[in-house]
Design a protein around this motif. Sequence first.
Motif, PDB file in Angstrom:
ATOM      1  N   ASP A  26       0.900  -1.079   0.034  1.00  0.00           N
ATOM      2  CA  ASP A  26       0.030  -0.080  -0.036  1.00  0.00           C
ATOM      3  C   ASP A  26       0.871   1.021  -0.006  1.00  0.00           C
ATOM      4  OD1 ASP A  26      -2.053   1.751   0.108  1.00  0.00           O
ATOM      5  OD2 ASP A  26      -2.792   1.122   2.448  1.00  0.00           O
ATOM      6  N   ARG A  27       1.097   1.658  -1.070  1.00  0.00           N
ATOM      7  CA  ARG A  27       1.682   3.185  -1.402  1.00  0.00           C
ATOM      8  C   ARG A  27       3.169   3.359  -0.661  1.00  0.00           C
ATOM      9  NH1 ARG A  27      -2.499   6.673   0.934  1.00  0.00           N
ATOM     10  NH2 ARG A  27      -3.386   4.545   1.592  1.00  0.00           N
ATOM     11  N   LEU A  28       3.873   2.189  -0.982  1.00  0.00           N
ATOM     12  CA  LEU A  28       5.257   1.979  -0.252  1.00  0.00           C
ATOM     13  C   LEU A  28       6.274   2.714  -1.067  1.00  0.00           C
ATOM     14  CD1 LEU A  28       6.215   0.197   1.699  1.00  0.00           C
ATOM     15  CD2 LEU A  28       6.858  -1.417  -0.009  1.00  0.00           C
ATOM     16  N   ASP A  29       6.863   3.699  -0.063  1.00  0.00           N
ATOM     17  CA  ASP A  29       8.124   4.564  -0.664  1.00  0.00           C
ATOM     18  C   ASP A  29       9.162   3.935  -0.016  1.00  0.00           C
ATOM     19  OD1 ASP A  29       6.585   6.166  -1.952  1.00  0.00           O
ATOM     20  OD2 ASP A  29       6.420   7.505  -0.216  1.00  0.00           O
ATOM     21  N   LEU A  30      10.408   3.369  -0.722  1.00  0.00           N
ATOM     22  CA  LEU A  30      11.385   2.647  -0.232  1.00  0.00           C
ATOM     23  C   LEU A  30      12.559   3.216  -0.810  1.00  0.00           C
ATOM     24  CD1 LEU A  30      11.144  -0.969  -0.175  1.00  0.00           C
ATOM     25  CD2 LEU A  30      11.238   0.494   1.964  1.00  0.00           C
ATOM     26  N   THR A  31      13.852   3.383  -0.333  1.00  0.00           N
ATOM     27  CA  THR A  31      14.982   3.582  -0.877  1.00  0.00           C
ATOM     28  C   THR A  31      16.175   2.583  -0.575  1.00  0.00           C
ATOM     29  OG1 THR A  31      15.708   5.186   0.718  1.00  0.00           O
ATOM     30  CG2 THR A  31      14.633   5.837  -1.379  1.00  0.00           C
ATOM     31  N   VAL A  32      16.877   1.917  -1.440  1.00  0.00           N
ATOM     32  CA  VAL A  32      17.837   1.248  -0.929  1.00  0.00           C
ATOM     33  C   VAL A  32      19.252   1.662  -1.580  1.00  0.00           C
ATOM     34  CG1 VAL A  32      19.050  -1.120  -1.103  1.00  0.00           C
ATOM     35  CG2 VAL A  32      16.581  -0.985  -0.850  1.00  0.00           C
ATOM     36  N   ARG A  33      20.246   2.001  -0.704  1.00  0.00           N
ATOM     37  CA  ARG A  33      21.426   2.634  -1.039  1.00  0.00           C
ATOM     38  C   ARG A  33      22.525   1.751  -1.354  1.00  0.00           C
ATOM     39  NH1 ARG A  33      21.015   6.601   4.159  1.00  0.00           N
ATOM     40  NH2 ARG A  33      19.149   7.715   3.603  1.00  0.00           N
ATOM     41  N   ARG A  34      23.498   2.227  -2.470  1.00  0.00           N
ATOM     42  CA  ARG A  34      24.582   1.382  -2.945  1.00  0.00           C
ATOM     43  C   ARG A  34      25.446   1.109  -1.502  1.00  0.00           C
ATOM     44  NH1 ARG A  34      26.681   0.173  -7.355  1.00  0.00           N
ATOM     45  NH2 ARG A  34      25.674   1.628  -8.524  1.00  0.00           N
ATOM     46  N   GLY A  35      25.725  -0.157  -1.228  1.00  0.00           N
ATOM     47  CA  GLY A  35      26.881  -0.808  -0.588  1.00  0.00           C
ATOM     48  C   GLY A  35      26.157  -1.008   0.977  1.00  0.00           C
ATOM     49  N   GLU A  36      24.762  -0.996   1.208  1.00  0.00           N
ATOM     50  CA  GLU A  36      24.537  -1.257   2.590  1.00  0.00           C
ATOM     51  C   GLU A  36      23.448  -2.482   2.375  1.00  0.00           C
ATOM     52  OE1 GLU A  36      21.299   1.940   3.515  1.00  0.00           O
ATOM     53  OE2 GLU A  36      19.823   1.200   1.818  1.00  0.00           O
ATOM     54  N   ILE A  37      23.522  -3.114   3.678  1.00  0.00           N
ATOM     55  CA  ILE A  37      22.618  -4.265   3.838  1.00  0.00           C
ATOM     56  C   ILE A  37      21.375  -3.604   4.362  1.00  0.00           C
ATOM     57  CG2 ILE A  37      22.241  -6.350   5.105  1.00  0.00           C
ATOM     58  CD1 ILE A  37      25.009  -6.539   5.695  1.00  0.00           C
ATOM     59  N   PHE A  38      20.478  -3.560   3.502  1.00  0.00           N
ATOM     60  CA  PHE A  38      19.115  -2.934   3.757  1.00  0.00           C
ATOM     61  C   PHE A  38      17.939  -4.108   4.274  1.00  0.00           C
ATOM     62  CE2 PHE A  38      14.609  -1.425   3.096  1.00  0.00           C
ATOM     63  CZ  PHE A  38      14.742  -0.113   3.415  1.00  0.00           C
ATOM     64  N   GLY A  39      17.550  -3.963   5.623  1.00  0.00           N
ATOM     65  CA  GLY A  39      16.592  -4.677   6.160  1.00  0.00           C
ATOM     66  C   GLY A  39      15.121  -4.502   5.811  1.00  0.00           C
ATOM     67  N   PHE A  40      14.423  -5.318   5.276  1.00  0.00           N
ATOM     68  CA  PHE A  40      13.057  -5.321   5.082  1.00  0.00           C
ATOM     69  C   PHE A  40      12.174  -6.173   5.962  1.00  0.00           C
ATOM     70  CE2 PHE A  40       9.819  -5.346   1.489  1.00  0.00           C
ATOM     71  CZ  PHE A  40       8.912  -4.420   1.874  1.00  0.00           C
ATOM     72  N   LEU A  41      11.627  -5.409   6.961  1.00  0.00           N
ATOM     73  CA  LEU A  41      11.315  -6.338   8.199  1.00  0.00           C
ATOM     74  C   LEU A  41       9.612  -6.003   8.512  1.00  0.00           C
ATOM     75  CD1 LEU A  41      12.259  -7.534  10.961  1.00  0.00           C
ATOM     76  CD2 LEU A  41      12.137  -5.401  11.888  1.00  0.00           C
ATOM     77  N   GLY A  42       8.966  -7.132   8.660  1.00  0.00           N
ATOM     78  CA  GLY A  42       7.675  -7.222   8.930  1.00  0.00           C
ATOM     79  C   GLY A  42       7.256  -8.732   9.236  1.00  0.00           C
ATOM     80  N   PRO A  43       5.967  -8.792   9.698  1.00  0.00           N
ATOM     81  CA  PRO A  43       5.417 -10.108  10.192  1.00  0.00           C
ATOM     82  C   PRO A  43       4.993 -10.696   8.954  1.00  0.00           C
ATOM     83  CG  PRO A  43       3.839  -8.318  10.730  1.00  0.00           C
ATOM     84  CD  PRO A  43       5.177  -7.533  10.214  1.00  0.00           C
ATOM     85  N   ASN A  44       4.813 -11.989   8.971  1.00  0.00           N
ATOM     86  CA  ASN A  44       3.927 -12.817   8.055  1.00  0.00           C
ATOM     87  C   ASN A  44       2.886 -12.182   7.299  1.00  0.00           C
ATOM     88  OD1 ASN A  44       6.055 -14.816   8.190  1.00  0.00           O
ATOM     89  ND2 ASN A  44       4.817 -15.974   9.619  1.00  0.00           N
ATOM     90  N   GLY A  45       2.854 -12.104   5.902  1.00  0.00           N
ATOM     91  CA  GLY A  45       1.833 -11.544   5.385  1.00  0.00           C
ATOM     92  C   GLY A  45       1.793 -10.087   5.244  1.00  0.00           C
ATOM     93  N   ALA A  46       2.933  -9.408   5.663  1.00  0.00           N
ATOM     94  CA  ALA A  46       3.029  -7.951   5.607  1.00  0.00           C
ATOM     95  C   ALA A  46       3.092  -7.178   4.400  1.00  0.00           C
ATOM     96  CB  ALA A  46       4.255  -7.354   6.541  1.00  0.00           C
ATOM     97  N   GLY A  47       3.538  -8.178   3.341  1.00  0.00           N
ATOM     98  CA  GLY A  47       3.930  -7.562   1.901  1.00  0.00           C
ATOM     99  C   GLY A  47       5.081  -7.626   1.458  1.00  0.00           C
ATOM    100  N   LYS A  48       5.810  -8.228   2.101  1.00  0.00           N
ATOM    101  CA  LYS A  48       7.589  -8.241   1.591  1.00  0.00           C
ATOM    102  C   LYS A  48       7.743  -9.064   0.440  1.00  0.00           C
ATOM    103  CE  LYS A  48       8.537 -10.447   5.618  1.00  0.00           C
ATOM    104  NZ  LYS A  48       7.358 -10.631   6.221  1.00  0.00           N
TER     105      LYS A  48
END
Length: 305
Positions: A26-48
């Motif tokens: 639902d209207r997700l704004d995300l940015t992942v930057r070069r070189g990082e370990i980016f965690g996308f965290l959420g419970p089951n069914g969150a939409g990951k």
Amino acid sequence: MPDDSDELLVRTTDLSKRYGGAAAVDRLDLTVRRGEIFGFLGPNGAGKTTTLRMLLGLIRPSSGTARVLGRPPGHPAALRAIGALIEGPAFYPYLSGRDNLRLVARYAGIRAGRTDAALETVGLAGRGGDAFATYSLGMKQRLGVAAALLKDPELVILDEPTNGLDPGGMRDMRGLIRDLADWGHTVLLSSHLMAEVEQLCDRVAVISGGRLVAEGDVTELRGESVLRVRADPLDRARELLERLVGPDRVALDGGGLRLRTDPAGAGPLNKELVGAGITVTELCREKRTLEDAFFEVTGTGGGNR
Ligand SMILES: Nc1ncnc2c1ncn2[C@@H]1O[C@H](COP(=O)(O)OP(=O)(O)OP(=O)(O)O)[C@@H](O)[C@H]1O
């Protein structure tokens, strides 16, 4: 043409996916930057998984946009620079790990010479000749990562890579993810395990019910701190502290109390307690974990560590 892919490997704006009437993302704004370990965290069914599938161009967004390595999702130039492990690897059980990788390489037009390097990277060099069916779950997952690494990708996308692994397998996978980052890959890692994300990641987005509920550095997400108080008599201390900082900010914890409050308040609170004839045996600041923040924003219970 590529745009800002130099520093932002992933950028989504208002990204949404609806199934029937329900928004999986639902209207997700995300940015992942070069070189990082980016965690996308959420419970089951969150939409990951739905989000990661959109980033790879496997499903189309209902609305909003995503750019991956400066291209639309699924663009061949972007896919060439992404290695992904989503929803478990699919390999032939009776072929060896090495032969499975050779097949993946041939299918993707990658020279077969990279398979041994990939096996080495994930710690399977000694077992590369064994049939996939004989691998432990952790080894199967690591072979999946090896397949993702064949292209020497800039961006590695791993969907719940430690899911179902025993503690040893999880530790190996975490070590491997750290190695990937050390070797210059950017890693986008989805997980429902707070402790894992806290240990591994530089930045984190927390998603719940398809919506972004928090994004920031791991340290930022920890946010306000917690004061631990031990006092005698405890019930009077609790009553007084609830009056001073609010009942919803005071919780019983073992033989003491946990207060969610600005640590600068420790001195004045101590004074109040002592002034009321209460003996304070301990008053210290506790590091608030990302897990606390996660529970607060998602409103879910624990049990997933
Ligand atoms: N193809 C589909 N059709 C209908 N609903 C779907 C479909 N795919 C996902 N959903 C729904 O979208 C929501 C998000 O699912 P998703 O798999 O993205 O969550 P997740 O965060 O990856 O969770 P998990 O860790 O359990 O895989 C869920 O409610 C799911 O039932």
